[in-house]
Design an enzyme around this catalytic site. Structure first.
Site, PDB file in Angstrom:
ATOM      1  N   PRO A  16      47.919 -28.121 -15.490  1.00 17.77           N
ATOM      2  CA  PRO A  16      47.217 -27.921 -16.766  1.00 17.77           C
ATOM      3  C   PRO A  16      46.009 -28.843 -16.834  1.00 17.77           C
ATOM      4  O   PRO A  16      46.135 -30.050 -16.588  1.00 17.77           O
ATOM      5  CB  PRO A  16      48.274 -28.303 -17.817  1.00 17.77           C
ATOM      6  CG  PRO A  16      49.217 -29.218 -17.097  1.00 17.77           C
ATOM      7  CD  PRO A  16      49.240 -28.762 -15.672  1.00 17.77           C
ATOM      8  N   CYS A  99      48.734 -37.237 -20.555  1.00 12.91           N
ATOM      9  CA  CYS A  99      47.311 -37.232 -20.881  1.00 12.91           C
ATOM     10  C   CYS A  99      46.902 -38.552 -21.540  1.00 12.91           C
ATOM     11  O   CYS A  99      47.537 -38.978 -22.506  1.00 12.91           O
ATOM     12  CB  CYS A  99      46.990 -36.068 -21.806  1.00 12.91           C
ATOM     13  SG  CYS A  99      45.232 -35.969 -22.253  1.00 12.91           S
ATOM     14  N   ASN A 210      52.091 -34.522  -8.508  1.00 16.66           N
ATOM     15  CA  ASN A 210      50.733 -34.138  -8.887  1.00 16.66           C
ATOM     16  C   ASN A 210      49.833 -35.355  -8.666  1.00 16.66           C
ATOM     17  O   ASN A 210      50.286 -36.481  -8.719  1.00 16.66           O
ATOM     18  CB  ASN A 210      50.734 -33.719 -10.365  1.00 16.66           C
ATOM     19  CG  ASN A 210      49.340 -33.516 -10.954  1.00 16.66           C
ATOM     20  OD1 ASN A 210      49.053 -34.021 -12.031  1.00 16.66           O
ATOM     21  ND2 ASN A 210      48.489 -32.786 -10.275  1.00 16.66           N
ATOM     22  N   GLY A 211      48.559 -35.076  -8.408  1.00 22.19           N
ATOM     23  CA  GLY A 211      47.594 -36.153  -8.302  1.00 22.19           C
ATOM     24  C   GLY A 211      46.957 -36.238  -6.931  1.00 22.19           C
ATOM     25  O   GLY A 211      47.616 -36.601  -5.959  1.00 22.19           O
ATOM     26  N   GLY A 212      45.671 -35.898  -6.849  1.00 20.38           N
ATOM     27  CA  GLY A 212      44.909 -36.105  -5.627  1.00 20.38           C
ATOM     28  C   GLY A 212      45.200 -35.166  -4.481  1.00 20.38           C
ATOM     29  O   GLY A 212      44.690 -35.372  -3.373  1.00 20.38           O
ATOM     30  N   ARG A 233      42.285 -30.559  -9.695  1.00 21.99           N
ATOM     31  CA  ARG A 233      40.838 -30.352  -9.521  1.00 21.99           C
ATOM     32  C   ARG A 233      40.488 -29.609  -8.232  1.00 21.99           C
ATOM     33  O   ARG A 233      39.505 -28.864  -8.188  1.00 21.99           O
ATOM     34  CB  ARG A 233      40.119 -31.701  -9.584  1.00 21.99           C
ATOM     35  CG  ARG A 233      40.011 -32.251 -11.004  1.00 21.99           C
ATOM     36  CD  ARG A 233      39.522 -33.680 -11.017  1.00 21.99           C
ATOM     37  NE  ARG A 233      40.548 -34.586 -10.508  1.00 21.99           N
ATOM     38  CZ  ARG A 233      40.323 -35.843 -10.154  1.00 21.99           C
ATOM     39  NH1 ARG A 233      39.096 -36.328 -10.233  1.00 21.99           N
ATOM     40  NH2 ARG A 233      41.304 -36.612  -9.729  1.00 21.99           N
TER      41      ARG A 233
END
Length: 334
Positions: A16, A99, A210-212, A233
């Site tokens: 998200p 967030c 999640n992340g990178g 991203r």
């Protein structure tokens, strides 16, 4: 629980992302990957209850499996919003505990909820009692000066005891003081091993990371340690990375992305969107990275960034941009 989180199931997801993963973006991603789990932008529970629901929650049937991410900290309101989301047909309700934006902090939800795991558990329990679909949580490994070892363990134990079906972990801390939301996505170091340790401690619980994550090869590596991988991203800026997602989950060789078929599908979708009162730019803004790294990509981006936002722009702009890519390939081959 749906097959999404069945024992032994592995999940690839598109994370998200505020201002990005709207219904037009999700439709586009679904044309590239049929099996990946898609997430909405975070929607605040109060907005779901009192706002324009069709605008906030409407989605195309092709988006399944699709999850609604909620923001909030009031168990009663979150339960009501979850029930509305289930009625809209979502496959999962996810609670945002990650967030770090100022707006989220002022509402005492998002990443600041890492500090109150008991409240998060109360929220999960209320949502589980309200719906039959999976309820999941997306969090950080900690916030500010928390030690990620006890902080993440405590949150995980509390939410699983409350009935959550899965825990998705962004493998960074969030710094609520001193860093902007953008900096919080880049500056705190990634600690994948912390998430791996959580999975090792809870082998029968679904833990996603999640992340990178930039490539499907990286995702494959993570899936040796955890149950699911979210691309954020990378999936947005270089959406072709999703082309091999289904094959990865099925243990098959990835085929080539059918760019022509994808453009045809998005042109048809654009025509319908415009006929319903929308604008071409609502769709094409999510597509500018489709040909990243390929010949003609720069001209493709230029056409979408300029012509697609002109008054009265229609799907022929998209086809023209695609033709520029084809012309660049023909020139190279000549």
């Amino acid at each position: 629980m749906t097959k999404l989180y069945a024992d032994g199931a592995q999940v690839l997801a598109v994370a998200p992302m505020m201002d990005w993963t709207d219904r037009c973006c999700r439709y586009f991603h679904r044309q590239i990957t049929r099996d990946s789990l898609l997430y909405t932008e975070m929607v605040v529970a109060d907005a779901v209850i009192h706002g324009a629901r069709e605008r906030l929650l409407g989605f195309d049937a092709c988006e399944h499996p699709v999850a609604l991410q909620l923001g909030g900290s009031d168990p009663v309101k979150l339960a009501a919003a979850a029930r509305i989301g289930e009625d809209y047909g979502y496959d999962e309700i996810n609670l945002n505990v990650g967030c770090p934006s100022d707006r989220v902090q002022s509402g005492t939800f998002g990443a600041c909820l890492m500090k109150t795991p008991e409240l998060v558990a109360d929220c999960v329990s209320a949502m589980k009692a309200a719906v039959r679909i999976p309820v999941t949580v997306k969090c950080r490994i900690g916030v500010d000066h928390q030690d990620p070892e006890p902080a993440l363990d405590t949150l995980a134990d509390q939410v699983f005891a409350a009935g959550t079906d899965a825990l998705w972990v962004h493998a960074r801390k969030a710094w609520l003081e001193g860093l902007s939301p953008k900096e919080n996505r880049e500056i705190p170091p990634l600690d994948y091993d912390r998430v791996y340790r959580l999975k090792a401690r809870l082998p029968h619980r679904f833990i996603g990371i999640n992340g990178g994550v930039q490539t499907l090869d990286e995702a494959r590596g993570h899936l040796r340690h955890v149950d699911g991988v979210m691309l954020g991203r990378a999936a947005y800026h270089t959406p072709a990375v999703l082309a091999g997602a289904d094959a990865l989950l099925r243990g098959e060789e990835a085929g080539e992305l059918d760019h022509a078929g994808l453009i045809d599908a998005m042109a048809d979708y654009s025509d319908a969107h415009i006929a319903a009162g929308g604008r071409l730019g609502h769709i094409t803004r999510h597509m500018v990275g489709l040909f990243h790294g390929l010949s003609g990509a720069r001209r493709y981006r230029q056409i979408l960034s300029t012509d697609a936002n002109k008054p009265g722009a229609r799907s022929d702009v998209l086809r023209t941009a695609f033709a520029a890519v084809g012309a660049a390939h023909e020139s190279e081959a000549a």
